[in-house]
Design a protein around this motif. Sequence first.
Motif, short mmCIF file in Angstrom:
data_model
loop_
_atom_site.label_atom_id
_atom_site.label_comp_id
_atom_site.label_asym_id
_atom_site.label_seq_id
_atom_site.Cartn_x
_atom_site.Cartn_y
_atom_site.Cartn_z
N GLU A 76 -50.85 -47.56 71.20
CA GLU A 76 -51.21 -47.06 72.53
C GLU A 76 -51.57 -48.19 73.48
O GLU A 76 -51.44 -48.06 74.70
CB GLU A 76 -52.38 -46.08 72.41
CG GLU A 76 -52.01 -44.76 71.72
CD GLU A 76 -53.21 -43.87 71.49
OE1 GLU A 76 -54.34 -44.29 71.84
OE2 GLU A 76 -53.03 -42.77 70.94
N LYS A 77 -52.03 -49.32 72.92
CA LYS A 77 -52.42 -50.46 73.74
C LYS A 77 -51.24 -51.34 74.13
O LYS A 77 -51.42 -52.31 74.87
CB LYS A 77 -53.46 -51.30 73.00
CG LYS A 77 -54.82 -50.64 72.85
CD LYS A 77 -55.79 -51.56 72.14
CE LYS A 77 -57.18 -50.93 72.02
NZ LYS A 77 -58.13 -51.83 71.32
N SER A 78 -50.06 -51.05 73.60
CA SER A 78 -48.89 -51.87 73.92
C SER A 78 -48.70 -51.94 75.43
O SER A 78 -48.52 -50.92 76.09
CB SER A 78 -47.64 -51.27 73.26
OG SER A 78 -47.72 -51.39 71.86
N ASN A 79 -48.76 -53.14 75.96
CA ASN A 79 -48.68 -53.33 77.41
C ASN A 79 -47.83 -54.54 77.71
O ASN A 79 -48.32 -55.66 77.84
CB ASN A 79 -50.09 -53.49 78.00
CG ASN A 79 -50.06 -53.55 79.51
OD1 ASN A 79 -49.13 -53.06 80.14
ND2 ASN A 79 -51.08 -54.15 80.10
N TRP A 80 -46.53 -54.32 77.80
CA TRP A 80 -45.58 -55.40 78.01
C TRP A 80 -45.08 -55.41 79.44
O TRP A 80 -44.85 -54.37 80.03
CB TRP A 80 -44.41 -55.25 77.04
CG TRP A 80 -44.86 -55.34 75.61
CD1 TRP A 80 -45.22 -54.31 74.78
CD2 TRP A 80 -45.06 -56.54 74.86
NE1 TRP A 80 -45.62 -54.79 73.56
CE2 TRP A 80 -45.53 -56.17 73.58
CE3 TRP A 80 -44.87 -57.90 75.14
CZ2 TRP A 80 -45.82 -57.09 72.59
CZ3 TRP A 80 -45.16 -58.83 74.15
CH2 TRP A 80 -45.62 -58.42 72.89
N ASP A 81 -44.93 -56.61 79.99
CA ASP A 81 -44.38 -56.73 81.34
C ASP A 81 -42.90 -56.37 81.35
O ASP A 81 -42.41 -55.79 82.32
CB ASP A 81 -44.59 -58.16 81.86
CG ASP A 81 -46.06 -58.49 82.02
OD1 ASP A 81 -46.68 -57.95 82.95
OD2 ASP A 81 -46.58 -59.27 81.20
N LEU A 82 -42.22 -56.72 80.28
CA LEU A 82 -40.79 -56.42 80.17
C LEU A 82 -40.44 -56.29 78.70
O LEU A 82 -40.97 -57.03 77.85
CB LEU A 82 -39.96 -57.56 80.79
CG LEU A 82 -38.44 -57.45 80.66
CD1 LEU A 82 -37.90 -56.24 81.41
CD2 LEU A 82 -37.78 -58.74 81.17
N VAL A 83 -39.57 -55.34 78.39
CA VAL A 83 -39.07 -55.16 77.03
C VAL A 83 -37.56 -55.32 77.06
O VAL A 83 -36.87 -54.73 77.90
CB VAL A 83 -39.43 -53.77 76.45
CG1 VAL A 83 -38.88 -53.62 75.03
CG2 VAL A 83 -40.94 -53.57 76.46
N LEU A 84 -37.04 -56.15 76.16
CA LEU A 84 -35.61 -56.27 75.97
C LEU A 84 -35.24 -55.44 74.75
O LEU A 84 -35.61 -55.78 73.63
CB LEU A 84 -35.20 -57.74 75.78
CG LEU A 84 -35.56 -58.70 76.92
CD1 LEU A 84 -35.07 -60.10 76.61
CD2 LEU A 84 -34.99 -58.21 78.26
N LEU A 85 -34.56 -54.34 74.99
CA LEU A 85 -34.18 -53.42 73.92
C LEU A 85 -32.78 -53.77 73.44
O LEU A 85 -31.80 -53.65 74.18
CB LEU A 85 -34.22 -51.97 74.44
CG LEU A 85 -33.72 -50.89 73.49
CD1 LEU A 85 -34.58 -50.84 72.22
CD2 LEU A 85 -33.72 -49.53 74.19
N LEU A 86 -32.68 -54.21 72.19
CA LEU A 86 -31.41 -54.66 71.65
C LEU A 86 -30.63 -53.50 71.05
O LEU A 86 -31.11 -52.82 70.13
CB LEU A 86 -31.63 -55.75 70.58
CG LEU A 86 -32.51 -56.94 70.98
CD1 LEU A 86 -32.38 -58.03 69.94
CD2 LEU A 86 -32.16 -57.47 72.36
N LYS A 87 -29.44 -53.32 71.55
CA LYS A 87 -28.56 -52.29 70.98
C LYS A 87 -27.97 -52.82 69.66
O LYS A 87 -27.73 -54.02 69.51
CB LYS A 87 -27.44 -51.94 71.95
CG LYS A 87 -27.88 -51.16 73.18
CD LYS A 87 -26.68 -50.55 73.90
CE LYS A 87 -26.08 -49.41 73.11
NZ LYS A 87 -25.01 -48.71 73.87
N PRO A 88 -27.71 -51.94 68.72
CA PRO A 88 -27.15 -52.36 67.43
C PRO A 88 -25.65 -52.65 67.53
O PRO A 88 -24.81 -51.97 66.93
CB PRO A 88 -27.44 -51.16 66.53
CG PRO A 88 -27.44 -49.98 67.45
CD PRO A 88 -28.02 -50.49 68.73
N THR A 89 -25.32 -53.65 68.34
CA THR A 89 -23.91 -53.97 68.59
C THR A 89 -23.41 -55.12 67.72
O THR A 89 -22.21 -55.41 67.73
CB THR A 89 -23.71 -54.32 70.08
OG1 THR A 89 -24.68 -55.30 70.47
CG2 THR A 89 -23.85 -53.09 70.95
N ILE A 90 -24.31 -55.78 67.00
CA ILE A 90 -23.86 -56.85 66.11
C ILE A 90 -23.74 -56.26 64.70
O ILE A 90 -24.39 -55.25 64.38
CB ILE A 90 -24.83 -58.05 66.13
CG1 ILE A 90 -26.22 -57.65 65.61
CG2 ILE A 90 -24.94 -58.62 67.54
CD1 ILE A 90 -27.18 -58.83 65.51
#
Length: 324
Positions: free
Chosen positions: A252-266
Amino acid sequence: MTKGFILGKFMPLHRGHCHLIQTAVDTCNEVTVLVCSLPTEPIDGNIRYEWVKKAFPTVKVIHFKEVVPQEPIEHPQFWDIWTEIVQRHHPEQIDFVFSSEDYGYKLAECVGAKHILVDKERRVFPVSGTLVRNNPFEVWDYIPNHVKPYFVKRILIHGGESCGKSTLTKQLANHFGTIGVQEFAREWIENNNNEFNYSDLILFAEEQHKQIEEGVQVANKLLFADTDSMTTKIYSEEYFGKVHPSVELLSEKSNWDLVLLLKPTIPYKEEIQRNFGHKREYMHERFQNILIEKGLHFVEIDKVADERIKQAIEAIYNFFDFKN
């Protein structure tokens, strides 16, 4: 014994402020700094107070929190109000008032002291609180080291198994010359015969959080992290069908300015601790949904090979609008 006095917001404390206070310290036997704050200001006054105290441990630092007029135009008795405030917090005779603004002359006159104007034109340190707040990266070198962590931007590399999080975290940290926090759980599991139980997830979440917070203290503008407690929560639900309250709280405390969500493309790489290669798309949706639920800003990274790091770097430059 000469006594010096300074007041200010220090929002935030920067090297220009430090130069001002150090000038007072070099001039006087005793120096008092009044850190003034209002509850509506963008940086909490308690934090600013601690910044000044840490920078100048031998100086008497006082935190003034009352809501009072900030400009002469706001109240006809403005100077009487502030004279009383200064004398209340410094009842002894003040010899010198130090400031970098013309208001210091009037304040010094009100308390029967001499004003010393320090670097009004900002030639020694061309920085201001406004400049730091508007774009801290542009004036990074003028921010004291113990203040910098407040302005570090946190970027999470997020996604399911075998989507390249560890590699991208290292690449980005290297590119931006900063810290990349790796996944604690992965190394721990590998060192423990690839076995773990429900209670171990508490350790995973807490240690990951600890390493991230330690990394922020020494990061250069940006901090990258491979995994956080949201990941621990997801895997706890998948493996055990439940989440420990401690893990839930950290999630609940997760507080990120930006998240890079990696798609399972590899291509999926089989490893003994990996168990979800058969449902990569399902897990990707889980990782995406938790970001949506928490309202975190994320950019989906779907490129492969060299294009992946380029896509991630571009996303970072676009989001934070800064030059490295």
